[in-house]
Motif scaffolding. Structure first.
Motif, short mmCIF file in Angstrom:
data_model
loop_
_atom_site.label_atom_id
_atom_site.label_comp_id
_atom_site.label_asym_id
_atom_site.label_seq_id
_atom_site.Cartn_x
_atom_site.Cartn_y
_atom_site.Cartn_z
N TYR A 43 0.73 -1.15 0.16
CA TYR A 43 -0.06 -0.01 0.07
C TYR A 43 1.03 1.21 -0.14
O TYR A 43 1.64 1.58 0.99
CB TYR A 43 -0.89 -0.06 1.27
CG TYR A 43 -1.76 1.23 1.37
CD1 TYR A 43 -2.74 1.56 0.54
CD2 TYR A 43 -1.95 1.91 2.57
CE1 TYR A 43 -3.61 2.58 0.36
CE2 TYR A 43 -2.62 3.12 2.71
CZ TYR A 43 -3.55 3.18 1.45
OH TYR A 43 -4.31 4.38 1.64
N LYS A 44 0.82 1.91 -1.01
CA LYS A 44 1.78 3.08 -1.16
C LYS A 44 1.30 4.22 -2.12
O LYS A 44 0.33 3.99 -3.11
CB LYS A 44 2.99 2.64 -1.88
CG LYS A 44 4.15 3.74 -2.19
CD LYS A 44 5.49 3.14 -2.72
CE LYS A 44 6.56 4.15 -2.60
NZ LYS A 44 7.60 3.65 -3.28
N GLY A 46 -1.40 5.96 -1.72
CA GLY A 46 -2.71 5.88 -1.64
C GLY A 46 -3.48 4.67 -2.64
O GLY A 46 -4.56 4.57 -2.68
N VAL A 83 -7.99 0.46 4.38
CA VAL A 83 -6.86 1.49 4.24
C VAL A 83 -7.59 2.75 4.35
O VAL A 83 -6.77 3.72 4.91
CB VAL A 83 -6.48 1.39 2.96
CG1 VAL A 83 -5.59 -0.23 2.72
CG2 VAL A 83 -7.50 1.37 1.92
N GLU A 84 -8.74 2.88 4.62
CA GLU A 84 -9.54 4.31 4.82
C GLU A 84 -9.26 4.38 6.33
O GLU A 84 -8.65 5.49 6.78
CB GLU A 84 -10.87 4.36 4.50
CG GLU A 84 -10.95 4.65 3.08
CD GLU A 84 -12.46 4.34 2.61
OE1 GLU A 84 -12.99 4.55 1.48
OE2 GLU A 84 -13.51 4.05 3.50
N TYR A 86 -6.98 3.25 8.32
CA TYR A 86 -5.43 3.30 8.40
C TYR A 86 -4.94 4.72 8.14
O TYR A 86 -3.99 5.38 9.11
CB TYR A 86 -4.73 2.39 7.38
CG TYR A 86 -3.21 2.28 7.65
CD1 TYR A 86 -2.70 1.53 8.90
CD2 TYR A 86 -2.39 2.67 6.67
CE1 TYR A 86 -1.16 1.22 8.61
CE2 TYR A 86 -1.27 2.56 6.84
CZ TYR A 86 -0.45 1.92 7.85
OH TYR A 86 0.80 1.88 7.87
N ASP A 87 -5.59 5.36 7.18
CA ASP A 87 -5.17 6.67 6.66
C ASP A 87 -5.87 7.54 7.80
O ASP A 87 -5.08 8.49 8.05
CB ASP A 87 -5.64 6.98 5.50
CG ASP A 87 -4.99 6.37 4.25
OD1 ASP A 87 -3.73 5.79 4.58
OD2 ASP A 87 -5.41 6.23 2.98
N ALA A 90 -3.56 7.54 10.99
CA ALA A 90 -2.22 8.13 10.86
C ALA A 90 -2.37 9.61 11.16
O ALA A 90 -3.17 10.44 11.06
CB ALA A 90 -1.75 8.01 9.66
N GLU A 95 2.22 9.64 7.85
CA GLU A 95 1.59 8.61 7.51
C GLU A 95 2.77 7.61 6.80
O GLU A 95 3.94 8.22 6.48
CB GLU A 95 0.78 8.75 6.11
CG GLU A 95 -0.36 9.45 6.30
CD GLU A 95 -0.37 11.23 6.43
OE1 GLU A 95 0.87 11.42 6.11
OE2 GLU A 95 -1.29 11.72 6.26
N SER A 99 3.38 0.59 3.19
CA SER A 99 2.57 -0.19 4.15
C SER A 99 2.25 -1.63 3.53
O SER A 99 2.48 -1.76 2.28
CB SER A 99 1.29 0.66 4.51
OG SER A 99 1.53 1.65 5.07
#
Ligand code: PLP
Length: 304
Positions: A43-44, A46, A83-84, A86-87, A90, A95, A99
């Motif tokens: 995951y990079k 976005g 991922v939402e 996770y973001d 952060a 961030e 990931s």
């Protein structure tokens, strides 16, 4: 920081849970037998890289194990939620640059094995290990280690689940510990009949620079053939597609250790670590090529 989302039919977007408190039954066969499948994606910037390739391979691995797992849409929804979250968790400006998104499915608790249609399935997102990011720059010293199977075992013994990404990675991790105890960084497995296979968590690529009859440079990229029972690497697949477009020649093994020693350069590639140059094999330096590494790294960075 880790975010955990269960893939759960009662929660179409996935069910958020606390990764630091107990969540799984001690009877889950993923724990008691390593009976399950998984994927690790990068995951990079976005985006979850190659998510569709990971979902496709997860489905093939599950089929190989006769394991029923949730449909791709349920995974996509859980990954999006994870991922939402996770973001959102952060701190702004802090961030992690890279990931790991893990997709894991097990056969579920022993008592419900027959009755549970989906076992247990979840997604986690956490920061990518710093070591892998460093090794992209420094390269790695590699030991060749015998995996103990010959290169035709996959066809003869399907119950060994060669080529499926199962949760049973204890042997792969033991090989890495063995290599580190000998002062090396990583491993390339060989078959008992002397073929190059793969790393414990990576695919092997080698490149040769040659000249054709007209004196033009030809770059050839080679990877061991899948018939040897190795995992079909999504990174290798993506690099091969990009290299072909860029005019490289492509080839699929058989590869033997002397091919690695004779190559212009050798790399270990995987979704999270991307492209890592191999500096030495069994303590002896082998060829490296900064220009080819940069070219292939640019290809891997363009993969979405
Ligand atoms: N081979 C093995 C045994 C692996 O575990 C992995 C990835 O973890 C790979 C190859 C590389 O696969 P991918 O490029 O899809 O990450």
């Amino acid at each position: 920081m880790t975010v955990l989302v269960f893939v759960d039919p009662a929660h179409p977007d996935g069910r958020l849970a606390d990764p630091l408190s107990p969540q799984l039954s001690v009877l889950d066969q993923g724990l008691t037998r390593g009976d399950g499948v998984f994927e690790s994606a990068l995951y990079k910037g976005g985006s979850v890289r190659k998510l569709e390739m990971h979902l496709a391979r997860l489905a093939v691995s599950a089929e190989t194990l006769d394991l029923t797992i949730p449909p791709a849409d349920a995974w996509r929804a859980a990954v999006k939620t994870a991922v939402e979250e996770y973001d959102a968790a952060a701190r702004p400006g802090e961030e992690p640059a890279e990931s790991v998104v893990k997709l894991i499915a097990t056969r579920g608790p022993e008592s419900s094995a027959a009755g549970s249609p989906h076992g247990t399935a979840w997604v986690t997102v956490s920061p990518a290990p710093a070591l892998g990011q460093r090794q992209r720059e420094t390269g790695v010293d590699v030991l060749l280690l015998d995996r103990g199977y010959d290169s035709t075992v996959a066809e003869r013994a399907p119950w060994l689940l060669m080529g499926a990404k199962t949760l049973s990675y204890a042997v792969n991790m033991a090989a890495l510990r063995y290599a580190r105890a000998q002062g090396a960084d990583d491993v390339i497995f060989t078959s008992s009949d002397g073929r190059v296979l793969e790393g414990p968590t990576s695919t092997v690529l080698l490149a040769t620079r040659m000249q054709d009859a007209d004196g033009n440079e030809v770059k050839r990229l080679i990877t061991p053939t899948l018939e040897t029972g190795i995992l079909p690497g999504t990174t290798q697949g993506a690099i091969f597609a990009a290299a072909q477009e860029a005019g490289w020649e492509l080839g699929y093994g058989p590869v033997v250790p002397s091919d690695l020693r004779a190559a212009t350069a050798v790399w270990l590639v995987s979704s999270v670590r991307l492209l890592t140059p191999v500096n030495s094999l069994d303590g002896e330096a082998i060829g490296t090529d900064a220009e080819l590494t940069a070219e292939l790294t640019a290809m891997v960075n363009r993969v979405s």
